[in-house]
Write a protein that holds these residues in place. Sequence first.
Motif, mmCIF file in Angstrom:
data_model
loop_
_atom_site.group_PDB
_atom_site.id
_atom_site.type_symbol
_atom_site.label_atom_id
_atom_site.label_comp_id
_atom_site.label_asym_id
_atom_site.label_seq_id
_atom_site.Cartn_x
_atom_site.Cartn_y
_atom_site.Cartn_z
ATOM 1 N N ALA A 76 0.827 -1.214 0.000
ATOM 2 C CA ALA A 76 0.000 0.000 0.000
ATOM 3 C C ALA A 76 0.856 1.257 0.000
ATOM 4 O O ALA A 76 0.461 2.297 -0.533
ATOM 5 C CB ALA A 76 -0.927 -0.006 1.210
ATOM 6 N N LEU A 77 2.026 1.200 0.588
ATOM 7 C CA LEU A 77 2.929 2.352 0.616
ATOM 8 C C LEU A 77 3.459 2.672 -0.776
ATOM 9 O O LEU A 77 3.859 3.817 -1.040
ATOM 10 C CB LEU A 77 4.100 2.083 1.563
ATOM 11 C CG LEU A 77 3.774 2.026 3.061
ATOM 12 C CD1 LEU A 77 4.989 1.564 3.854
ATOM 13 C CD2 LEU A 77 3.300 3.403 3.546
ATOM 14 N N LEU A 78 3.457 1.694 -1.651
ATOM 15 C CA LEU A 78 4.031 1.882 -2.982
ATOM 16 C C LEU A 78 2.995 2.195 -4.059
ATOM 17 O O LEU A 78 3.339 2.721 -5.114
ATOM 18 C CB LEU A 78 4.797 0.608 -3.386
ATOM 19 C CG LEU A 78 5.967 0.199 -2.485
ATOM 20 C CD1 LEU A 78 6.523 -1.141 -2.927
ATOM 21 C CD2 LEU A 78 7.048 1.272 -2.519
ATOM 22 N N SER A 79 1.734 1.816 -3.811
ATOM 23 C CA SER A 79 0.718 1.957 -4.838
ATOM 24 C C SER A 79 -0.307 3.038 -4.479
ATOM 25 O O SER A 79 -0.769 3.091 -3.337
ATOM 26 C CB SER A 79 -0.008 0.619 -5.037
ATOM 27 O OG SER A 79 -1.092 0.780 -5.920
ATOM 28 N N PRO A 80 -0.701 3.884 -5.421
ATOM 29 C CA PRO A 80 -1.734 4.872 -5.156
ATOM 30 C C PRO A 80 -3.144 4.279 -5.164
ATOM 31 O O PRO A 80 -4.116 4.986 -4.864
ATOM 32 C CB PRO A 80 -1.559 5.866 -6.298
ATOM 33 C CG PRO A 80 -1.028 5.036 -7.423
ATOM 34 C CD PRO A 80 -0.140 4.008 -6.772
ATOM 35 N N TYR A 81 -3.268 3.002 -5.502
ATOM 36 C CA TYR A 81 -4.596 2.414 -5.669
ATOM 37 C C TYR A 81 -5.104 1.684 -4.429
ATOM 38 O O TYR A 81 -6.268 1.318 -4.354
ATOM 39 C CB TYR A 81 -4.589 1.449 -6.851
ATOM 40 C CG TYR A 81 -4.327 2.144 -8.160
ATOM 41 C CD1 TYR A 81 -5.289 2.965 -8.750
ATOM 42 C CD2 TYR A 81 -3.102 2.001 -8.812
ATOM 43 C CE1 TYR A 81 -5.050 3.618 -9.953
ATOM 44 C CE2 TYR A 81 -2.857 2.636 -10.014
ATOM 45 C CZ TYR A 81 -3.826 3.447 -10.576
ATOM 46 O OH TYR A 81 -3.578 4.086 -11.761
ATOM 47 N N PHE A 82 -4.224 1.461 -3.444
ATOM 48 C CA PHE A 82 -4.676 0.829 -2.200
ATOM 49 C C PHE A 82 -3.678 1.065 -1.094
ATOM 50 O O PHE A 82 -2.598 1.606 -1.308
ATOM 51 C CB PHE A 82 -4.948 -0.676 -2.375
ATOM 52 C CG PHE A 82 -3.767 -1.497 -2.807
ATOM 53 C CD1 PHE A 82 -2.994 -2.165 -1.861
ATOM 54 C CD2 PHE A 82 -3.422 -1.630 -4.138
ATOM 55 C CE1 PHE A 82 -1.917 -2.958 -2.241
ATOM 56 C CE2 PHE A 82 -2.365 -2.421 -4.528
ATOM 57 C CZ PHE A 82 -1.602 -3.085 -3.586
#
Length: 355
Positions: free
Chosen positions: A349-355
């Motif tokens: 989640a820290l790496l993706s803007p989608y979750f």
Amino acid sequence: QADVFGAFSYSDRVQYYVIVPLPLAPVTSIGETYLPLSSVDSVYDQIIADAAQAASLLPAKSAQEAGRATSGSAKTLLGNVYMVLKDYGSAESVLKEVVNSGEYSLLSDYASVFDPANKNNSESVFEVQFLEGSEGYASNFIYAMLPQPISAAEVTTLMGNYGVAPSNIQAISVEAFNVPTPDIIAAYEPGDKRKTASIGYATAGGITYPFVLKYLHPHLNFGITNDNWPVYRYAEVLLSLAEALNEQGKSSEAFTYLNQVRERAGLEDITSGEDLQDVIMNERRVELAFENKRWTDLVRTGKAVEVITAYGQRVKADPAAYYYPAGYAPVPASFTNIQLTFPLPASEALLSPYF
């Protein structure tokens, strides 16, 4: 391998996380790995498409190199997915193809199924391959299943029966997984040969505890074993087919496949009964014990909350029976908020803007 491993990976992901990203093409940058979460239906559609294609392209077991994916393993995966989706007609059709292929049969002795001397045997539909030795391909999961903390002397006593050199044996105090509970021990019917093949007893900290025996076999060095991990076995194909038939009201035919598994275990045939679904589920529980099937079975049949809640009540009522040391017990909030899926990993989640 016609992306059968991708299909298998996503069948696990969608069952454990429900919503996941679904990459379908190679990526050339980190940014391209950031994908929106896909709908459950789209993930299952892709799994089915990939598994069906793999089933049509892969060779049969008898024509494939041992240990590699086959049309039978792809069809078994497909049948399992249909069971999760409650598409019992499709599950019946594809699982019967596996049964009628003539490529698989039950070994006469249950314990022999897991013996490294019988790797990729006639009952094996797919198993993860490990190789004992110094090349780095060995397994060691049995060591995580021993009761812990366990001293070096206690490990030596246990492993002495399995050819392990005492000079390199160490104490273990990490975390024991798959410790047989009183519930699974009691789930075996009297005379069930699978019980003594699956569950052994070892002394740890001066106390005798049960442990998973089915994966303990002779090996030379501490922590370096030769055991493969079973993913799909023909016994599961038979039980899944029995369940699919019963769910369609074809109980008389379901008995045929259920009883093949029971007969190998030394048990009497079942020929009638209104609670056949419960019978099949308990048969899966003991036949596939310690093979990581129980939780997904409970979730897909809608029994997880009911079963785990009742289990929690038993643990709280008698912690000592569930191996808690004197004076220790589960915290009061235990088993009160049972989640059926894992949260999406925080690191992702820290790496993706989608979750």
